[in-house]
Design a protein around this motif. Sequence first.
Motif, PDB file in Angstrom:
ATOM      1  N   TYR A  14      78.034 -61.892  46.959  1.00  0.00           N
ATOM      2  CA  TYR A  14      79.188 -61.207  47.535  1.00  0.00           C
ATOM      3  C   TYR A  14      80.221 -62.209  48.045  1.00  0.00           C
ATOM      4  O   TYR A  14      81.423 -62.042  47.837  1.00  0.00           O
ATOM      5  N   SER A  49      81.222 -56.099  47.400  1.00  0.00           N
ATOM      6  CA  SER A  49      81.464 -57.392  48.042  1.00  0.00           C
ATOM      7  C   SER A  49      82.390 -57.231  49.241  1.00  0.00           C
ATOM      8  O   SER A  49      82.153 -57.816  50.306  1.00  0.00           O
ATOM      9  N   HIS A 100      80.465 -55.583  52.057  1.00  0.00           N
ATOM     10  CA  HIS A 100      79.552 -56.551  52.677  1.00  0.00           C
ATOM     11  C   HIS A 100      80.334 -57.537  53.538  1.00  0.00           C
ATOM     12  O   HIS A 100      79.882 -57.952  54.599  1.00  0.00           O
TER      13      HIS A 100
END
Length: 190
Positions: free
Chosen positions: A15, A60, A63
């Motif tokens: 990520y 991503s 996160h």
Amino acid sequence: MARSRLTPERESELYEAVIDLLGEVGYDGLTMDAIAARTRSSKATLYRQWGSKPELVAQSLRHHKPVRIAEIDTGSLRGDFRELIGQTDDCQMERDSAMMRGLAHAISDNPELLQALRELLIEPEMTGLGQVLRRAVERGEVAADNPALDLVPHMMIGAFVARPLIEDRPIDQAFLTRYVDAVVLPALGV
């Protein structure tokens, strides 16, 4: 999609690499080949885990977003906004603002990216902001029928987009604090 083959640490690495590449080359320049090379992964692994570039980018970004808006509860709306602003440093805000501008362009040509961003990032953020605003209504800080309640997300996104365009300056904590105090809170009657 099964994600059991990757450890949480490895997933986090992937990520972060996507976020770094996104900042370097933008969404249109971001390729699964580049992600695979940067992360020493195979494209097959990336597609098996995430299915598509838009899904991987959206995951991503989710996160990467460490602030959980719904968890902020200082006891006042002004305090909640200050806490929210204080959880991201100026460098990160500048990076996020640039990324948002790049993604805004990309979503106009990519409905799959827009859908992934809505599901994985925008809707959870809207839900969290909604909870913060509901608590302000419950505390009596904001009238339940205030028409600005539905416009707070628009106001906040507008600040991120407008300052670099109008002033050619990056977004930062001082500007956001001033903006919330001068625009958002007065619109809400606080």
